[in-house]
Design a protein around this motif. Sequence first.
Motif, PDB file in Angstrom:
ATOM      1  N   ARG A  61      48.711 -11.020 -58.395  1.00  0.00           N
ATOM      2  CA  ARG A  61      48.817 -11.977 -60.050  1.00  0.00           C
ATOM      3  C   ARG A  61      49.899 -12.354 -60.809  1.00  0.00           C
ATOM      4  N   SER A  62      50.725 -11.748 -60.794  1.00  0.00           N
ATOM      5  CA  SER A  62      51.936 -12.505 -61.151  1.00  0.00           C
ATOM      6  C   SER A  62      52.114 -13.818 -60.841  1.00  0.00           C
ATOM      7  N   LEU A  63      52.400 -14.252 -58.937  1.00  0.00           N
ATOM      8  CA  LEU A  63      53.329 -15.258 -58.361  1.00  0.00           C
ATOM      9  C   LEU A  63      51.786 -15.841 -57.858  1.00  0.00           C
ATOM     10  N   GLY A  64      50.349 -15.489 -58.286  1.00  0.00           N
ATOM     11  CA  GLY A  64      49.174 -16.172 -58.379  1.00  0.00           C
ATOM     12  C   GLY A  64      49.675 -17.615 -59.987  1.00  0.00           C
ATOM     13  N   LYS A  65      50.805 -17.186 -60.905  1.00  0.00           N
ATOM     14  CA  LYS A  65      50.150 -17.672 -62.028  1.00  0.00           C
ATOM     15  C   LYS A  65      51.506 -18.321 -61.611  1.00  0.00           C
ATOM     16  N   THR A  66      52.118 -18.397 -61.056  1.00  0.00           N
ATOM     17  CA  THR A  66      53.169 -19.676 -60.630  1.00  0.00           C
ATOM     18  C   THR A  66      53.125 -20.448 -59.818  1.00  0.00           C
ATOM     19  N   GLY A  67      51.983 -20.179 -59.387  1.00  0.00           N
ATOM     20  CA  GLY A  67      50.741 -21.676 -58.175  1.00  0.00           C
ATOM     21  C   GLY A  67      51.128 -21.104 -56.606  1.00  0.00           C
ATOM     22  N   TRP A  68      51.823 -19.608 -56.224  1.00  0.00           N
ATOM     23  CA  TRP A  68      51.700 -19.085 -55.321  1.00  0.00           C
ATOM     24  C   TRP A  68      50.635 -19.375 -54.349  1.00  0.00           C
ATOM     25  N   ASN A  69      50.128 -19.626 -53.021  1.00  0.00           N
ATOM     26  CA  ASN A  69      49.296 -18.783 -52.175  1.00  0.00           C
ATOM     27  C   ASN A  69      49.888 -18.377 -51.060  1.00  0.00           C
ATOM     28  N   ARG A  70      49.031 -17.769 -50.110  1.00  0.00           N
ATOM     29  CA  ARG A  70      49.755 -17.252 -49.057  1.00  0.00           C
ATOM     30  C   ARG A  70      50.538 -17.946 -47.706  1.00  0.00           C
ATOM     31  N   THR A  71      50.154 -19.757 -47.645  1.00  0.00           N
ATOM     32  CA  THR A  71      50.680 -20.069 -46.417  1.00  0.00           C
ATOM     33  C   THR A  71      51.754 -21.007 -47.605  1.00  0.00           C
ATOM     34  N   GLN A  72      52.157 -20.899 -48.808  1.00  0.00           N
ATOM     35  CA  GLN A  72      52.880 -20.983 -48.763  1.00  0.00           C
ATOM     36  C   GLN A  72      54.765 -20.624 -48.048  1.00  0.00           C
ATOM     37  N   ARG A  73      55.594 -21.399 -47.469  1.00  0.00           N
ATOM     38  CA  ARG A  73      56.269 -21.221 -47.132  1.00  0.00           C
ATOM     39  C   ARG A  73      57.717 -21.014 -47.929  1.00  0.00           C
ATOM     40  N   ILE A  74      58.005 -21.474 -48.765  1.00  0.00           N
ATOM     41  CA  ILE A  74      59.238 -21.305 -49.515  1.00  0.00           C
ATOM     42  C   ILE A  74      58.954 -20.624 -50.942  1.00  0.00           C
ATOM     43  N   LEU A  75      59.493 -20.067 -51.237  1.00  0.00           N
ATOM     44  CA  LEU A  75      59.653 -19.491 -52.777  1.00  0.00           C
ATOM     45  C   LEU A  75      60.775 -19.987 -53.241  1.00  0.00           C
ATOM     46  N   THR A  76      59.294 -20.142 -55.057  1.00  0.00           N
ATOM     47  CA  THR A  76      60.449 -20.473 -55.760  1.00  0.00           C
ATOM     48  C   THR A  76      61.680 -19.370 -56.941  1.00  0.00           C
ATOM     49  N   PRO A  77      62.390 -19.819 -57.763  1.00  0.00           N
ATOM     50  CA  PRO A  77      63.241 -18.763 -58.019  1.00  0.00           C
ATOM     51  C   PRO A  77      62.469 -17.925 -58.435  1.00  0.00           C
ATOM     52  N   ARG A  78      61.406 -18.597 -59.634  1.00  0.00           N
ATOM     53  CA  ARG A  78      61.017 -18.044 -60.590  1.00  0.00           C
ATOM     54  C   ARG A  78      59.904 -16.739 -59.906  1.00  0.00           C
ATOM     55  N   GLN A  79      59.401 -17.163 -58.460  1.00  0.00           N
ATOM     56  CA  GLN A  79      57.839 -16.376 -57.694  1.00  0.00           C
ATOM     57  C   GLN A  79      59.223 -14.966 -56.926  1.00  0.00           C
ATOM     58  N   VAL A  80      60.931 -15.571 -56.538  1.00  0.00           N
ATOM     59  CA  VAL A  80      61.304 -14.646 -55.927  1.00  0.00           C
ATOM     60  C   VAL A  80      61.680 -13.471 -56.913  1.00  0.00           C
ATOM     61  N   GLY A  81      61.833 -14.168 -58.180  1.00  0.00           N
ATOM     62  CA  GLY A  81      62.103 -12.988 -59.503  1.00  0.00           C
ATOM     63  C   GLY A  81      61.169 -11.928 -59.281  1.00  0.00           C
ATOM     64  N   TYR A  82      59.737 -12.455 -59.691  1.00  0.00           N
ATOM     65  CA  TYR A  82      59.364 -11.340 -59.508  1.00  0.00           C
ATOM     66  C   TYR A  82      59.188  -9.878 -58.433  1.00  0.00           C
ATOM     67  N   ILE A  83      59.492 -10.949 -57.304  1.00  0.00           N
ATOM     68  CA  ILE A  83      59.590  -9.741 -55.803  1.00  0.00           C
ATOM     69  C   ILE A  83      60.608  -8.724 -56.536  1.00  0.00           C
ATOM     70  N   VAL A  84      61.381  -9.582 -56.491  1.00  0.00           N
ATOM     71  CA  VAL A  84      62.545  -8.956 -56.407  1.00  0.00           C
ATOM     72  C   VAL A  84      62.433  -8.027 -57.769  1.00  0.00           C
ATOM     73  N   GLU A  85      61.842  -8.522 -58.927  1.00  0.00           N
ATOM     74  CA  GLU A  85      61.636  -7.546 -60.436  1.00  0.00           C
ATOM     75  C   GLU A  85      60.591  -5.934 -59.465  1.00  0.00           C
ATOM     76  N   VAL A  86      59.838  -6.281 -58.868  1.00  0.00           N
ATOM     77  CA  VAL A  86      58.264  -5.060 -58.577  1.00  0.00           C
ATOM     78  C   VAL A  86      59.486  -4.520 -57.452  1.00  0.00           C
ATOM     79  N   LEU A  87      60.569  -5.234 -56.127  1.00  0.00           N
ATOM     80  CA  LEU A  87      60.644  -3.797 -54.883  1.00  0.00           C
ATOM     81  C   LEU A  87      62.175  -3.907 -55.456  1.00  0.00           C
ATOM     82  N   GLY A  88      62.622  -4.407 -56.096  1.00  0.00           N
ATOM     83  CA  GLY A  88      64.129  -4.079 -56.697  1.00  0.00           C
ATOM     84  C   GLY A  88      65.221  -5.191 -55.268  1.00  0.00           C
ATOM     85  N   GLU A  89      66.422  -4.842 -55.908  1.00  0.00           N
ATOM     86  CA  GLU A  89      67.547  -5.775 -55.312  1.00  0.00           C
ATOM     87  C   GLU A  89      67.542  -5.952 -53.969  1.00  0.00           C
ATOM     88  N   PRO A  90      67.539  -6.999 -52.890  1.00  0.00           N
ATOM     89  CA  PRO A  90      67.663  -6.246 -51.387  1.00  0.00           C
ATOM     90  C   PRO A  90      68.984  -5.710 -51.122  1.00  0.00           C
TER      91      PRO A  90
END
Length: 90
Positions: A61-90
């Motif tokens: 849902r958070s990624l969808g609000k940023t305009g993300w779709n499943r075919t997108q190959r490059i993630l924006t910093p905001r999208q990466v931020g949401y992923i890191v917020e949920v999964l933690g820092e790599p």
Amino acid sequence: MKKDDRKSRIKTAGEDEEERMWKNRSFTWMELGILYSPDLTPAAASRRLKVWVTANAGLLRSLGKTGWNRTQRILTPRQVGYIVEVLGEP
């Protein structure tokens, strides 16, 4: 040990720590996947990250609000931020 030597050692240690700190930026799925799963091949790491992301409804849902779709190959910093917020820092 001289005082100047200690200062330079402290500075060097601080610089090394800065380099290891997480920096949010645009990533491809593969780049980010490798950071989370460095023991896998790049393709497998990318697939694993996508599975983790798509299994989390709140993250989707958070990624969808940023305009993300499943075919997108490059993630924006905001999208990466949401992923890191949920999964933690790599």
